[in-house]
Design an enzyme around this catalytic site. Structure first.
Site, PDB file in Angstrom:
ATOM      1  N   HIS A 134       0.789  -1.230   0.000  1.00 56.84           N
ATOM      2  CA  HIS A 134       0.000   0.000   0.000  1.00 56.84           C
ATOM      3  C   HIS A 134       0.816   1.273   0.000  1.00 56.84           C
ATOM      4  O   HIS A 134       0.252   2.361  -0.027  1.00 56.84           O
ATOM      5  CB  HIS A 134      -0.945   0.033   1.203  1.00 56.84           C
ATOM      6  CG  HIS A 134      -2.164  -0.807   1.016  1.00 56.84           C
ATOM      7  ND1 HIS A 134      -3.328  -0.325   0.478  1.00 56.84           N
ATOM      8  CD2 HIS A 134      -2.390  -2.118   1.266  1.00 56.84           C
ATOM      9  CE1 HIS A 134      -4.222  -1.291   0.418  1.00 56.84           C
ATOM     10  NE2 HIS A 134      -3.681  -2.394   0.888  1.00 56.84           N
ATOM     11  N   LYS A 190      -9.377  13.794   3.411  1.00 56.44           N
ATOM     12  CA  LYS A 190      -8.499  12.634   3.487  1.00 56.44           C
ATOM     13  C   LYS A 190      -7.657  12.807   4.738  1.00 56.44           C
ATOM     14  O   LYS A 190      -7.665  13.870   5.341  1.00 56.44           O
ATOM     15  CB  LYS A 190      -7.604  12.546   2.246  1.00 56.44           C
ATOM     16  CG  LYS A 190      -6.923  13.883   1.904  1.00 56.44           C
ATOM     17  CD  LYS A 190      -6.051  13.802   0.667  1.00 56.44           C
ATOM     18  CE  LYS A 190      -6.838  13.782  -0.634  1.00 56.44           C
ATOM     19  NZ  LYS A 190      -6.797  12.507  -1.317  1.00 56.44           N
ATOM     20  N   ARG A 191      -6.911  11.776   5.136  1.00 60.60           N
ATOM     21  CA  ARG A 191      -6.020  11.953   6.278  1.00 60.60           C
ATOM     22  C   ARG A 191      -5.058  13.113   6.027  1.00 60.60           C
ATOM     23  O   ARG A 191      -4.697  13.394   4.889  1.00 60.60           O
ATOM     24  CB  ARG A 191      -5.235  10.655   6.523  1.00 60.60           C
ATOM     25  CG  ARG A 191      -6.048   9.585   7.191  1.00 60.60           C
ATOM     26  CD  ARG A 191      -6.529  10.015   8.572  1.00 60.60           C
ATOM     27  NE  ARG A 191      -5.438  10.062   9.516  1.00 60.60           N
ATOM     28  CZ  ARG A 191      -5.273   9.220  10.534  1.00 60.60           C
ATOM     29  NH1 ARG A 191      -6.158   8.263  10.758  1.00 60.60           N
ATOM     30  NH2 ARG A 191      -4.255   9.334  11.351  1.00 60.60           N
ATOM     31  N   LYS A 205       0.281  14.279   1.075  1.00 59.26           N
ATOM     32  CA  LYS A 205      -0.992  14.576   0.405  1.00 59.26           C
ATOM     33  C   LYS A 205      -1.137  16.071   0.098  1.00 59.26           C
ATOM     34  O   LYS A 205      -2.003  16.491  -0.633  1.00 59.26           O
ATOM     35  CB  LYS A 205      -2.166  14.100   1.265  1.00 59.26           C
ATOM     36  CG  LYS A 205      -2.287  12.563   1.353  1.00 59.26           C
ATOM     37  CD  LYS A 205      -3.367  12.152   2.340  1.00 59.26           C
ATOM     38  CE  LYS A 205      -3.491  10.648   2.525  1.00 59.26           C
ATOM     39  NZ  LYS A 205      -4.267   9.977   1.458  1.00 59.26           N
ATOM     40  N   THR A 265      -8.726   6.500  -2.976  1.00 59.11           N
ATOM     41  CA  THR A 265     -10.078   6.016  -3.291  1.00 59.11           C
ATOM     42  C   THR A 265     -11.080   7.159  -3.108  1.00 59.11           C
ATOM     43  O   THR A 265     -12.157   7.129  -3.698  1.00 59.11           O
ATOM     44  CB  THR A 265     -10.490   4.844  -2.388  1.00 59.11           C
ATOM     45  OG1 THR A 265     -10.215   5.183  -1.029  1.00 59.11           O
ATOM     46  CG2 THR A 265      -9.761   3.572  -2.775  1.00 59.11           C
ATOM     47  N   LYS A 299     -14.686   8.271  -5.200  1.00 57.81           N
ATOM     48  CA  LYS A 299     -15.996   8.643  -4.640  1.00 57.81           C
ATOM     49  C   LYS A 299     -16.424  10.007  -5.176  1.00 57.81           C
ATOM     50  O   LYS A 299     -17.600  10.226  -5.483  1.00 57.81           O
ATOM     51  CB  LYS A 299     -15.909   8.723  -3.103  1.00 57.81           C
ATOM     52  CG  LYS A 299     -15.505   7.449  -2.416  1.00 57.81           C
ATOM     53  CD  LYS A 299     -15.102   7.742  -0.953  1.00 57.81           C
ATOM     54  CE  LYS A 299     -14.315   6.592  -0.377  1.00 57.81           C
ATOM     55  NZ  LYS A 299     -13.685   6.947   0.929  1.00 57.81           N
TER      56      LYS A 299
END
Ligand SMILES: *Cc1c(COP(=O)(O)O)cnc(C)c1O
Length: 799
Positions: free
Chosen positions: A355, A543-544, A549, A651, A655
């Site tokens: 991952h 998101k986290r 990110k 992911t 969505k």
């Protein structure tokens, strides 16, 4: 699909359960009691259905998959199960007669937050997909008493509260105490040779009882039901053996391990925690699950000889790796298999998904720690490694440097990913790009030795949860245009493309989005008191919180816009609301600073009402599955701005696309495949590609140099130094100037330019809605049904 129960049957069952469990009539029952009673009805039905499904699968000798994951971010169950079973309308009608709104009953359920973010949610989506596609599947994890913490934002700072979810969540759990498994920790091992027969005994261990609690997951319009078996650590009521030996302290010692073992989920995302308790959790889950798998297989087939023909065991990231030596231990020590025969079963049973390639997330364990806690397991790993390295020396023609890099034990650490590669029949990444990167980087050596083991399965989502049961307006429009085939088969969403230039459909799509934005704005107003401007763009990054990110890059662009608007108050500027929601790992200092900074930008903007009409920032508390279901339908821009090469798939991007948001993204993870699906014209791609990132790193990246020559970046950081809403952010600014590990400065101009382009595009409503429509119509391949079918065919060999 017809409901398994009529409205009258539901009323009768509800009356019975309320009377039996709570001694109340339906008219007297509280919402909590109705929620619990309804859940019980669904659980009992699913339990029966699962039993019939598995009896059928076993009678046909079907191969089954066991999905081991330390995390399953399940969210709520009632709504999705009623929907998937086709019971929602009947239940709503039965409740209406009691003057109860079904939506209020859904609100009674807490999220089962047994995961951190994408990895855990993926596992949950796969249980849904596996049930829908009628693959026999069981998930295994831990019944954490406390899931991912609840987040409160107080004065911009994240504070964590315990997530005591069981009072409401227990309604979905079926305890199965008679299938408990004993797990052994600590102690010593003794090897014996008796007439050429080698045996090993593990003594003075502490026993913890793993008690299973089952959660059922319905498929949609399917006879399949998935089961998630969650293990809870319970102390042996008393360790009589030790007590009799007079070692009272040790008898209680086992008690203490059990007491803390399954208390709480470790709240780290993409970051390892090298604590003894975490290692114990991992072994506890792995050993209980393998024990259960072996017992079940023996019950059906009476032998383990054919285990690999009838069972695939999947390892979701390296967290459950200890399942490998544990199965080896059972085959060797308990069943008396010789090494080679046992190893052959192992290497044909396990598969592993990677991952992340980020160094800080790759799990390694201290040898001394592992040896102390798991002496027999450690000894088996040593032997696996000795044989593996000897084998590698042969196949590499004596390339000892390569063998050292591939070694499972090195520098006093056990490298879990290397063990997974050694023992698994396949290793896969989670998007096309990521699956290529692992072959080029972390697993390059392994790839040269076993190229055929490396596979890709791009992630997928339980799309019905985020479309059919979250976005009623869009679901209705889709049904009106293309019928309802897309509800079972996501590839049928492609039929919607035919309407890309149909102005009446584009108008309806715009109306659906506006209504969803208004509903979301109402939710935000009711929960926070903040009013959103529904005429502007809703730009979403949820998101986290992680530096890779790059929420900080988003924040930099917002500050730049703010400065621009201060200097140009009358500029033609498409109004925009930036919506953030994100949890930071409690020990991740920089992430918490970034949350505070984003929150402060939002607060300072509020103080300038005129400007705030054009530019607003909201930071929503406690991002979780249920919040994402409320938010996705209202979203227009999907921020997927990780540095290329760092996000394995994502992911959340799927969505958002499914709900018509346009991706503002780097060429990273599954953004690459979203781009492939929608084409150049229907996505906003910016920034460096992975090879460009690698080249810049090789040349030597110098953020300070960019800072000194870039007026806008300089003004943005000056604002951080000077203060936003009364707080200064020199640590964020300094970390960007002096390190900028994720190269925000290098991508800044491209990002800012592409944001401007998106705002320009938004002015053309038909163009925007056409782009949105094409995104919705192209989202079918990101269904978890497709993903699990890929796994079933290419990896687990179920079909
Ligand atoms: C989907 C989801 C994620 C994953 O989001 P990414 O943007 O892919 O990191 C994380 N948390 C929750 C609650 C989710 O629903």
């Amino acid at each position: 699909m017809t409901s398994p129960f009529t409205e009258n049957e539901i009323t009768r069952k509800l009356t019975e359960v309320l009377e039996y469990d709570f001694r109340v009539s339906p008219a007297e029952a509280t919402h909590t009691q109705i929620y619990k009673a309804l859940s019980k009805i669904v659980v009992n039905y699913l339990k029966e259905k699962r039993s019939m499904f598995m009896t059928d699968c076993n009678s046909k000798g079907r191969k089954q998959v066991y999905y081991l994951s330390m995390e399953f971010l399940m969210g709520r169950s009632l709504k999705t199960n009623l929907y998937n079973l086709g019971m929602q309308d009947e239940v709503a009608k039965a409740l209406k007669k009691l003057d109860v709104k079904i939506e209020h009953i859904y609100e009674e359920e807490p999220d089962a937050g047994l995961g951190n973010g994408g990895l855990g949610r993926l596992a949950a989506c796969y249980l849904d997909g596996l049930a829908t596609c009628a693959f026999p599947a069981t998930g295994y994890s831990i019944l954490y008493e406390y899931g991912i913490f609840k987040q409160r934002i107080i004065d911009g700072w994240q504070t964590e509260l315990p997530d005591d979810w069981l009072p409401g969540g227990r309604a979905w759990l079926v305890p199965v105490p008679d299938q408990a498994i004993e797990v052994h920790f600590d102690g010593e091992i003794y090897e014996k040779w008796e007439q050429n027969y080698h045996s090993v005994s593990h003594v003075n261990y502490k026993t913890v009882n793993a008690v299973p609690y089952d959660m059922y997951v319905s498929g949609y319009d399917s006879k399949g039901v998935s089961k998630l078996r969650l293990w809870s650590a319970e102390s042996m009521s008393f360790d009589m053996n030790m007590f009799n030996q007079g070692d009272y302290a040790k008898a209680i010692g086992a008690n203490n391990i059990a007491h803390s073992l399954t208390k709480v989920l470790y709240p780290n995302d993409n970051h390892l925690e090298g604590k003894a308790l975490r290692l114990r959790q991992q072994y506890f889950m792995s050993a209980a699950s393998v024990g259960d798998i072996v017992m079940r297989h023996m019950n059906v087939y009476g032998t383990l000889e054919n285990l690999h023909e009838k069972v695939a065991i999947h390892i979701n990231d390296t967290h459950p790796t200890l399942a490998i030596p544990e199965l080896m231990r059972i085959l060797l020590d308990d069943c008396g298999y010789d090494w080679d025969k046992a190893w052959n079963i192992i290497t044909n049973t396990f598969d592993y998904t990677n991952h992340t390639v980020m160094a800080e997330a790759l799990e390694t364990w201290d040898v001394d720690l592992m040896q102390r806690i798991l002496p027999r397991i450690y000894a088996i790993i040593v032997e696996i490694n000795n044989r593996y390295c000897a084998h590698l020396m042969e196949v590499t023609g004596g390339d000892s440097e390569k063998v050292t890099r591939m070694s499972i034990i090195l520098d006093n650490r056990v490298k879990m990913a290397n063990l997974c590669c050694a023992a698994s029949s396949s290793v896969n990444g989670v998007s096309k790009l990521h699956s290529e990167i692992i072959k080029d980087s972390v697993f390059h050596d392994q790839y040269t030795v076993t190229p055929d083991a490396f596979k890709n399965v791009t992630n997928g989502i339980a799309y019905r949860r985020w479309l059919l049961s979250s976005n009623q307006g869009l679901t209705n429009l889709l049904t009106e245009c293309i019928g309802d085939g897309f509800k079972k088969d996501a590839s049928k969403l492609a039929d919607f493309k035919k309407f890309a230039t149909d102005k009446s459909v584009l108008d309806k799509l715009a109306a659906v989005k506006l209504a969803n934005k208004q509903a979301f704005a109402k939710y935000v107003y009711n929960t926070t008191g903040t009013k959103l401007n529904c005429n502007g763009i809703f730009d979403v990054q949820v998101k986290r919180l992680h530096e890779y990110k790059r929420q900080q890059l988003n924040a930099m662009n917002i500050i730049a816009d703010y400065i621009y608007l201060l200097n140009n108050p009358d500029a033609d500027f498409v109004p925009k609301t930036y919506i953030f929601a994100s949890k930071a790992a409690p020990g991740y200092y920089m992430a918490k600073q970034i949350i505070k900074m984003i929150w402060c930008i939002g607060e300072e903007l509020k103080k300038n009402p005129k400007l705030n009409e054009k530019l607003a920032v909201v930071f929503l508390e406690d991002y979780k599955v249920t919040l994402s279901e409320i938010l996705m339908p209202a979203s227009e821009i999907s921020e997927q701005i990780s540095l290329a090469g760092t996000e394995a798939s994502g992911t959340g991007n799927m969505k958002l696309m499914l709900n018509g948001a346009l991706t503002m993204g780097t060429y990273d993870g599954a953004n690459v495949e979203i781009h492939e699906a929608v084409g150049d014209d229907n996505i906003f791609i910016f920034g460096m590609s992975t090879p460009e990132v690698n080249q810049l790193k090789a040349e030597g990246y110098n953020p300070e140099k960019i800072y000194n020559s870039h007026a806008v970046i300089k003004s943005v950081l000056e604002k951080m130094y000077k203060g936003i809403n009364g707080a200064t952010f020199e640590e964020v600014a300094n970390s960007l100037r002096h390190a900028d590990r994720y190269m925000c400065f290098a991508d800044f101009d491209s990002y800012r330019g592409t944001q401007a382009k998106a705002s320009e595009t938004y002015k053309d409503k038909y163009l925007w809605n056409k782009m949105s429509l094409i995104n919705i119509a192209s989202a079918g391949i990101f269904s978890a049904d497709r993903a699990v079918t890929d796994y079933a065919r290419d990896i687990w060999k179920l079909i």
